[in-house]
Write an enzyme that holds these catalytic residues in place. Structure first.
Site, PDB file in Angstrom:
ATOM      1  N   HIS A  23       0.925  -1.135   0.076  1.00  0.00           N
ATOM      2  CA  HIS A  23      -0.052  -0.080   0.100  1.00  0.00           C
ATOM      3  C   HIS A  23       0.934   1.282  -0.025  1.00  0.00           C
ATOM      4  O   HIS A  23       2.308   1.165   0.345  1.00  0.00           O
ATOM      5  CB  HIS A  23      -0.806   0.072   1.036  1.00  0.00           C
ATOM      6  CG  HIS A  23      -2.136  -0.731   1.276  1.00  0.00           C
ATOM      7  ND1 HIS A  23      -2.121  -2.350   1.221  1.00  0.00           N
ATOM      8  CD2 HIS A  23      -3.579  -0.556   0.734  1.00  0.00           C
ATOM      9  CE1 HIS A  23      -3.351  -2.763   1.126  1.00  0.00           C
ATOM     10  NE2 HIS A  23      -3.936  -1.851   0.681  1.00  0.00           N
ATOM     11  N   LYS A  47      -0.229   4.843   4.479  1.00  0.00           N
ATOM     12  CA  LYS A  47      -1.436   4.095   5.512  1.00  0.00           C
ATOM     13  C   LYS A  47      -1.033   3.727   6.591  1.00  0.00           C
ATOM     14  O   LYS A  47       0.260   3.440   6.871  1.00  0.00           O
ATOM     15  CB  LYS A  47      -1.582   2.776   4.471  1.00  0.00           C
ATOM     16  CG  LYS A  47      -2.686   1.889   4.854  1.00  0.00           C
ATOM     17  CD  LYS A  47      -2.786   0.560   3.920  1.00  0.00           C
ATOM     18  CE  LYS A  47      -3.947  -0.434   4.720  1.00  0.00           C
ATOM     19  NZ  LYS A  47      -5.274   0.373   4.912  1.00  0.00           N
TER      20      LYS A  47
END
Length: 220
Positions: free
Chosen positions: A127, A131
């Site tokens: 990600h 995040k």
């Protein structure tokens, strides 16, 4: 004809919130309810922080509003509160609102149901660097999904690797390693819109649902 719901968005300034907000703005059939006017909404979408989720949950109970919770990193206390609250209001908890992840799960289910040899499982999720939670909610969900559906007890172990890189919307790779070969399943989100559109579909579904706890797959 289904009446299009008025949506209250909790976490509007976040990356997912901004994406959902702009989709609603560009859709004449949808209406975004202004902040502080939750009581005028038909349904609430929450992509925020667990602390914010906890307080908006109380408001939703107060005004009897259905909720779609996309916030991840939720600890046990709040998770129990959510389950308890679902007796009063409809709540969908969806770590991932992309239809592609559902297809990924279906493929994995077919694989573990048809397989009799022991395997070790490795989940890799990648990600963007901002995040906060690691591993991702989707990776945790995939791990639980494999555990719960491994009826033949073929999966000896499951481990998760989390990687954070620039400009990645979400990649999940699930690899099953046999003694001398491996099988891989992969899903990559190419934009946040895949999740945002799913969240809006979830909101439409939840706006006419009865109190209970729902999963994203319940829509289909």
């Amino acid at each position: 004809k289904i009446k299009m719901p008025k949506i209250f968005l909790n976490g509007e300034t976040g990356k997912m919130g901004s994406c959902i907000s702009s989709l609603i703005d560009n859709d004449d059939s949808l209406e975004l309810v202004k902040q502080d006017f939750l009581k005028n909404a038909d349904v609430v979408i929450d992509y925020s922080h667990p602390d914010s989720t906890a307080s908006i949950l109380q408001e939703c109970i107060l005004f009897h509003k259905p909720m779609v919770i996309g916030t991840t990193g939720i600890k046990k206390d709040l998770a129990n509160q959510i389950i308890e609250s679902s007796k009063t209001i409809p709540i969908m908890q969806a770590a991932n609102t992309s239809k592609g992840i559902m297809n990924l799960k279906e493929s994995i289910l077919q694989f573990i149901s048809n397989n009799t040899h022991h395997v070790e499982c490795h989940i890799k999720e990648i990600h963007h660097k901002e995040k906060i939670d690691s591993p991702s909610g989707t990776a945790i969900e995939l791990k639980e999904f494999i555990r719960n559906n491994d009826k033949n007890s073929i999966v000896k172990s499951i481990n998760i690797t989390s990687i954070r890189e620039d400009d990645v919307f979400g990649i999940h790779e699930v690899t099953f390693n046999f003694e001398n070969n491996s099988v891989e399943f992969k899903h990559e989100a190419l934009s946040r819109e895949a999740f945002a559109m799913g969240a809006i579909s979830a909101a439409k579904f939840m706006s006419i649902s009865k109190p209970d706890i729902y999963k994203f797959s319940d829509i289909f």
